[in-house]
Design an enzyme around this catalytic site. Structure first.
Site, short mmCIF file in Angstrom:
data_model
loop_
_atom_site.label_atom_id
_atom_site.label_comp_id
_atom_site.label_asym_id
_atom_site.label_seq_id
_atom_site.Cartn_x
_atom_site.Cartn_y
_atom_site.Cartn_z
N GLU A 66 -78.00 -41.08 0.02
CA GLU A 66 -78.87 -41.77 0.98
C GLU A 66 -79.31 -43.14 0.48
O GLU A 66 -79.30 -44.12 1.21
CB GLU A 66 -80.10 -40.91 1.31
CG GLU A 66 -79.81 -39.74 2.25
CD GLU A 66 -79.21 -38.53 1.54
OE1 GLU A 66 -79.04 -38.57 0.31
OE2 GLU A 66 -78.90 -37.54 2.23
N HIS A 135 -86.56 -29.63 6.76
CA HIS A 135 -85.77 -30.22 7.84
C HIS A 135 -86.61 -30.49 9.09
O HIS A 135 -86.05 -30.75 10.15
CB HIS A 135 -84.62 -29.28 8.26
CG HIS A 135 -83.46 -29.26 7.31
ND1 HIS A 135 -83.53 -28.72 6.05
CD2 HIS A 135 -82.20 -29.74 7.45
CE1 HIS A 135 -82.34 -28.85 5.46
NE2 HIS A 135 -81.53 -29.46 6.27
#
Lengths: 333, 321
Positions: A66, A135
């Site tokens: 990322e 999440h």
């Protein structure tokens, strides 16, 4: 608006895809980069089919890095491109926080205004799919704390279709938060729908008894709550903030000047939230317009739990919005 | 290397050394504040490496970047004004010592997050590759960055996509006060690069011509489309990490041993031995450099403070309407 304009049945997901296709077609400097955006078709199937259409140079699968690929997006934007970087969910964007905060938001300033970074970072946000605490969080309000970036939260088909190009044309970094429960949202969209303004909040429902301020995944619930309230004789005005930074306070305060009561609905945790910021600004700028204390319906201060009943209890729901609104209108000065 | 501008190499190293000696003095005098990280001892790296680059290549550096800025051609005047925080500085004073930027020189910082510039470099190179521009992105970083995830992510990405990045690692043996051997299980930095299939070479960073030769070769391969290259320059910082560092982590003897390898003194001796310069020429060079630095200080002193009313500028790009 031409009443005769044709509409098409579409989804939020398809509207986002149409926006990506449009951007990739309009300008050769645009490319999409992120985890599984290509061969897999996008984690939420947003970019499905785009690899075949535009090739793997411009629909670029990345490793699970990322910080690496968000930083590469910033570098590419500094060097003449218009990158769209997809981070699978905002939870994973924390791995790229250094690049977003220390570079994307800061390089223009540190260089004395020499550079612009026309980058768009897209990420899914929000709870509701029983994906538990790594999440399901909502970090858009947190990102809205940072000067140097712009935060947009498309909550409708029009905005899913229209915000991307406007964000790409913005010379500075824009982070687009897509609430994951919205991807299946279905409805009618003008066949010629295109880029939309990203500077202003919008009144999604007019009313005179109180103002409900919200954005993103909570808009639908807030509009549903407004219908429940209407059945009980309370006309709520619903404002969709659309852009969390910079906040369009004139639209919020304009509504408050009419209704004198306000409830803010925000899926983020209450402490230090975007809702807290709006309350503070109301105190600073419109205290004497208030006929009742501003109230909030926010995320409960707990990591999002896995079981459905606990997850539902952890984030704003229609019943809670209705109850808070009724308390607010019943609370006469 | 025929036609090599040896006197120019020496002059650049000398400019960096004298500029920073003046900075240390100005720091003590309170003219420069914040953190000040001196490059003294490492001048051969920026000087030699920068000679391999073209004007439209991009350069990214760290918070120890005064030498890179000077070697890249950023005027000493604008650089010194930035050290002061004056509006006439190359970053309008907003960055200071650690954040030197110059769009014209394609000099993109001045990054004070260790490893933070490496992913950016991959992105610069990605843009050049996608636009089919035969450019190189040169990314300087210290050996401390090798411990950061961003180093590994960026090397992998650059290699995977065969991006035109020149990774230039300045190994001065200490990440602030932590010796390489105390922070890395494997201290062979080139091996780490090779593990990502990035060709790597270790170079004597105290020898300006060796630095230049290695960088010229590596840059040519990168520019020709051969993907990224990694160079490790073995060098040493003669001064403390910053002006606040009491240097408890290394012994005097080690510092003195390295100082005997001073790149400027060594190169001066080399040129003299080869008959390439005499005492009069060296004295003239010293005088010219001194004049340049005096002019830079005068420029910074005469510079202006940005009005406080401008405080909120340069956060967003001004837009019409």
């Amino acid at each position: 608006m031409n009443d005769a304009a044709a509409t098409v049945r579409t989804t939020y997901r398809e509207a986002l895809r149409a926006a990506l296709r449009d951007a990739l077609t309009r300008d050769e400097r645009v490319f999409l980069m992120g985890e599984d955006v290509g061969r897999y078709g996008g984690t939420y199937a947003v970019s499905k089919g785009l690899l075949a259409e535009f090739g793997d140079e411009r629909v670029r699968d990345t490793p699970l890095s990322e910080s690496g690929f968000v930083g590469a997006g910033i570098g590419a934007a500094l060097n003449g491109m218009l990158p769209v970087v997809e981070v699978m969910t905002c939870n994973f964007s924390l791995l790229a926080l250094d690049q977003i905060v220390n570079n994307a938001a800061t390089l223009r300033h540190m260089s004395g205004g020499q550079f612009s970074i026309p980058l768009v970072i897209r990420m899914a946000t929000g709870a509701g799919r029983q994906l538990a605490a790594q999440h399901s969080h909502s970090f858009e309000g947190w990102y809205a704390h940072i000067p140097g970036i712009r935060i947009v939260t498309p909550a409708t088909l029009e905005d899913a279709r229209g915000m991307l190009w406007t964000a790409l044309m913005d010379p500075d970094p824009v982070i687009m938060f897509e609430n994951a429960l919205l991807y299946n949202l279905e409805g009618e969209l003008a066949a010629d729908a295109g880029p939309v303004d990203i500077n202003r909040a919008v009144v999604r429902r007019a009313g005179q008894d109180l103002t409900l301020v919200t954005y993103g995944g909570s808009l639908g619930k807030t509009l549903a709550a407004a219908e429940v309230l209407a059945a009980q004789g309370v006309q709520a005005e619903v404002i969709d903030l659309r852009t969390l930074r910079p906040l369009d306070m004139p639209t919020v305060l304009g509504s408050l000047a009419k209704t004198h009561r306000m409830v803010i609905v925000d899926e983020g945790w209450k402490s230090g939230s975007l809702a807290a910021e709006i309350m503070a600004r109301v105190m600073e700028e419109a205290f004497f317009d208030l006929d009742a204390p501003v109230a909030r319906v926010c995320g409960v201060e707990v990591p999002i739990p896995y079981p459905k009943h606990l997850e539902e209890a952890a984030i704003p729901q229609v019943a809670g919005i209705v109850a808070t609104a009724l308390r607010t209108v019943g609370h006469h000065a | 290397m025929t036609g090599l501008d040896r006197s120019g190499l020496l002059r650049t190293m000398l400019r960096i050394r004298r500029f920073e000696e003046k900075c240390a003095e100005l720091y003590s005098a309170g003219k420069i504040r914040g953190f000040l990280h001196l490059y003294i001892g490492e001048e051969a790296v920026a000087t030699g490496a920068m000679r391999a680059l073209q004007p439209d290549d991009a350069v990214l550096a760290t918070y120890r970047e005064h030498g890179h800025a000077l070697a890249r051609g950023i005027p000493a005047t604008a650089l010194m004004a930035e050290m002061y925080g004056k509006y006439e500085g190359c970053s309008h004073g907003r960055g200071g010592s650690m954040h030197i930027f110059d769009a014209q020189a394609r000099f993109y910082g001045g990054n004070a997050i260790v490893g933070g510039g490496l992913p950016l470099a991959a992105g610069f190179a990605l843009a050049d590759r996608m636009m089919r521009r035969p450019r190189v992105t040169a990314c300087f970083f210290g050996e401390g960055a090798v411990a950061e995830g961003e180093f590994h992510e960026a090397l992998n990405l650059a290699s995977l996509w065969q991006l035109p990045v020149l990774f230039l690692c300045e190994n001065n043996l200490y990440a602030m006060g932590t010796a390489l051997a105390r922070s890395e299980a494997d201290t062979d930095l080139c091996e780490k690069a090779r593990s990502y299939k990035v060709p790597a070479q270790a170079v004597d960073g105290m020898d300006v011509e060796a630095v230049m030769a290695a960088t010229v070769r590596a840059a040519a391969e990168v520019r020709a489309g051969g993907g990224p290259q990694f160079l490790e320059f073995r060098t040493y910082r003669f001064r403390a990490h910053s002006m606040f560092d009491p240097e408890l982590y290394r012994d005097r003897q080690e510092v003195e041993t390295w100082k005997k390898r001073c790149p400027i003194a060594a190169y001066t001796r080399q040129l003299q031995a080869a008959g390439g310069s005499d005492d009069a020429q060296l004295a003239a060079m010293e005088a010219e450099v001194a004049a340049e630095i005096a002019a830079a200080v005068a420029y910074a002193e005469a510079g202006s403070w940005e009005p406080v009313e401008f405080l909120a500028r340069d956060v967003y790009t001004p837009r019409p309407g």
